[in-house]
Design a protein around this motif. Sequence first.
Motif, PDB file in Angstrom:
ATOM      1  N   ASP A 231       0.839  -1.205   0.000  1.00 57.12           N
ATOM      2  CA  ASP A 231       0.000   0.000   0.000  1.00 57.12           C
ATOM      3  C   ASP A 231       0.871   1.251   0.000  1.00 57.12           C
ATOM      4  O   ASP A 231       0.549   2.247  -0.645  1.00 57.12           O
ATOM      5  N   TYR A 232       1.966   1.194   0.775  1.00 57.74           N
ATOM      6  CA  TYR A 232       2.890   2.328   0.863  1.00 57.74           C
ATOM      7  C   TYR A 232       4.326   1.825   0.751  1.00 57.74           C
ATOM      8  O   TYR A 232       4.693   0.826   1.385  1.00 57.74           O
ATOM      9  N   ALA A 233       5.135   2.524  -0.024  1.00 55.87           N
ATOM     10  CA  ALA A 233       6.582   2.336  -0.015  1.00 55.87           C
ATOM     11  C   ALA A 233       7.176   3.616   0.562  1.00 55.87           C
ATOM     12  O   ALA A 233       6.774   4.721   0.190  1.00 55.87           O
ATOM     13  N   ILE A 234       8.088   3.457   1.510  1.00 58.43           N
ATOM     14  CA  ILE A 234       8.620   4.594   2.267  1.00 58.43           C
ATOM     15  C   ILE A 234      10.123   4.688   2.064  1.00 58.43           C
ATOM     16  O   ILE A 234      10.847   3.697   2.178  1.00 58.43           O
ATOM     17  N   LEU A 235      10.584   5.901   1.776  1.00 54.02           N
ATOM     18  CA  LEU A 235      12.006   6.180   1.594  1.00 54.02           C
ATOM     19  C   LEU A 235      12.325   7.411   2.440  1.00 54.02           C
ATOM     20  O   LEU A 235      12.111   8.539   2.006  1.00 54.02           O
ATOM     21  N   SER A 236      12.800   7.196   3.665  1.00 49.96           N
ATOM     22  CA  SER A 236      13.031   8.319   4.577  1.00 49.96           C
ATOM     23  C   SER A 236      14.531   8.569   4.752  1.00 49.96           C
ATOM     24  O   SER A 236      15.270   7.685   5.152  1.00 49.96           O
ATOM     25  N   GLN A 237      14.942   9.780   4.401  1.00 47.30           N
ATOM     26  CA  GLN A 237      16.331  10.210   4.535  1.00 47.30           C
ATOM     27  C   GLN A 237      17.292   9.266   3.807  1.00 47.30           C
ATOM     28  O   GLN A 237      18.408   9.016   4.277  1.00 47.30           O
ATOM     29  N   THR A 238      16.852   8.735   2.675  1.00 47.74           N
ATOM     30  CA  THR A 238      17.659   7.782   1.917  1.00 47.74           C
ATOM     31  C   THR A 238      17.861   8.226   0.471  1.00 47.74           C
ATOM     32  O   THR A 238      18.850   7.863  -0.162  1.00 47.74           O
ATOM     33  N   LEU A 239      16.951   9.033  -0.048  1.00 46.28           N
ATOM     34  CA  LEU A 239      17.006   9.451  -1.452  1.00 46.28           C
ATOM     35  C   LEU A 239      18.368  10.026  -1.827  1.00 46.28           C
ATOM     36  O   LEU A 239      18.937   9.682  -2.866  1.00 46.28           O
ATOM     37  N   GLN A 240      18.895  10.882  -0.971  1.00 46.38           N
ATOM     38  CA  GLN A 240      20.145  11.582  -1.282  1.00 46.38           C
ATOM     39  C   GLN A 240      21.374  10.675  -1.189  1.00 46.38           C
ATOM     40  O   GLN A 240      22.463  11.064  -1.590  1.00 46.38           O
ATOM     41  N   THR A 241      21.197   9.462  -0.667  1.00 47.10           N
ATOM     42  CA  THR A 241      22.319   8.519  -0.572  1.00 47.10           C
ATOM     43  C   THR A 241      22.318   7.495  -1.707  1.00 47.10           C
ATOM     44  O   THR A 241      23.261   6.724  -1.845  1.00 47.10           O
ATOM     45  N   ALA A 242      21.254   7.477  -2.498  1.00 54.83           N
ATOM     46  CA  ALA A 242      21.153   6.510  -3.596  1.00 54.83           C
ATOM     47  C   ALA A 242      22.061   6.909  -4.754  1.00 54.83           C
ATOM     48  O   ALA A 242      22.237   8.091  -5.037  1.00 54.83           O
ATOM     49  N   ARG A 243      22.603   5.895  -5.428  1.00 53.94           N
ATOM     50  CA  ARG A 243      23.429   6.190  -6.606  1.00 53.94           C
ATOM     51  C   ARG A 243      22.567   6.708  -7.750  1.00 53.94           C
ATOM     52  O   ARG A 243      22.975   7.589  -8.489  1.00 53.94           O
ATOM     53  N   ARG A 244      21.381   6.128  -7.924  1.00 52.97           N
ATOM     54  CA  ARG A 244      20.457   6.560  -8.971  1.00 52.97           C
ATOM     55  C   ARG A 244      19.098   6.846  -8.337  1.00 52.97           C
ATOM     56  O   ARG A 244      18.172   6.035  -8.405  1.00 52.97           O
ATOM     57  N   PRO A 245      18.944   8.007  -7.693  1.00 55.55           N
ATOM     58  CA  PRO A 245      17.677   8.307  -7.031  1.00 55.55           C
ATOM     59  C   PRO A 245      16.477   8.309  -7.962  1.00 55.55           C
ATOM     60  O   PRO A 245      15.366   7.988  -7.549  1.00 55.55           O
ATOM     61  N   ASP A 246      16.687   8.649  -9.236  1.00 57.07           N
ATOM     62  CA  ASP A 246      15.579   8.630 -10.188  1.00 57.07           C
ATOM     63  C   ASP A 246      15.048   7.212 -10.383  1.00 57.07           C
ATOM     64  O   ASP A 246      13.832   6.980 -10.402  1.00 57.07           O
ATOM     65  N   VAL A 247      15.957   6.244 -10.498  1.00 57.00           N
ATOM     66  CA  VAL A 247      15.552   4.847 -10.674  1.00 57.00           C
ATOM     67  C   VAL A 247      14.915   4.308  -9.398  1.00 57.00           C
ATOM     68  O   VAL A 247      13.903   3.592  -9.441  1.00 57.00           O
ATOM     69  N   VAL A 248      15.482   4.667  -8.247  1.00 60.29           N
ATOM     70  CA  VAL A 248      14.912   4.230  -6.965  1.00 60.29           C
ATOM     71  C   VAL A 248      13.485   4.749  -6.825  1.00 60.29           C
ATOM     72  O   VAL A 248      12.577   4.016  -6.408  1.00 60.29           O
TER      73      VAL A 248
END
Length: 200
Positions: free
Chosen positions: A80-97
């Motif tokens: 129902d929900y996918a949560i990404l908290s304080q992680t986006l800026q650490t991803a190599r490809r945030p657009d793909v994530v």
Amino acid sequence: MTLRPDLAIIADHVAPGSRILDVGCGDGALMAALRDSKGVDARGLELDSANVAAAVSRGLSVIQGDADIDLADYPDASFDYAILSQTLQTARRPDVVLDHLLRVGRQAFVSFPNFAHWRVRMSLLWGGRMPVTRLLPEQWFDTPNIHHVTIEDFRAFVKARGIEVQGAWFLSGDQQTGSVQANLLAEHAVFKLGGVVRKD
């Protein structure tokens, strides 16, 4: 247990009894709170093995994995929900994530530090150095943050991709602040996203 302010906002807006995937779940604090207060079926994905062990010791279903790689293995609309908290800026490809986040969850929550906050700007302007603050405590050479996103960057990104913004909250310190001049005044942002709005 008191949740971090961005996590508290997310917890307040998750429906009871829902199924969630917390990507980059840390020690599982949000998952435990949602399980205990709202009867949520919570699953987690976390890179750091010590955090995985801490979450599992709370009786949570957390596996070790990398959002940049392992989100691709989850089926469409499985939460129902996918949560990404304080992680986006650490991803190599945030657009793909983010693409996978919106594919896996019917709705998504994303929170991140705002690198356009006035303290960050002043540190660069007057000191000429990358900022070190209470909320961004690492030095430039050991920070996990590899993409320095701002609120306006994120707004432009979701608009360009036709992603529906269902809610947005902004934090200055531990308190919510208004959306007016949030890019300057807010240290953190939380966005609730829906699916991609199809354009005919």
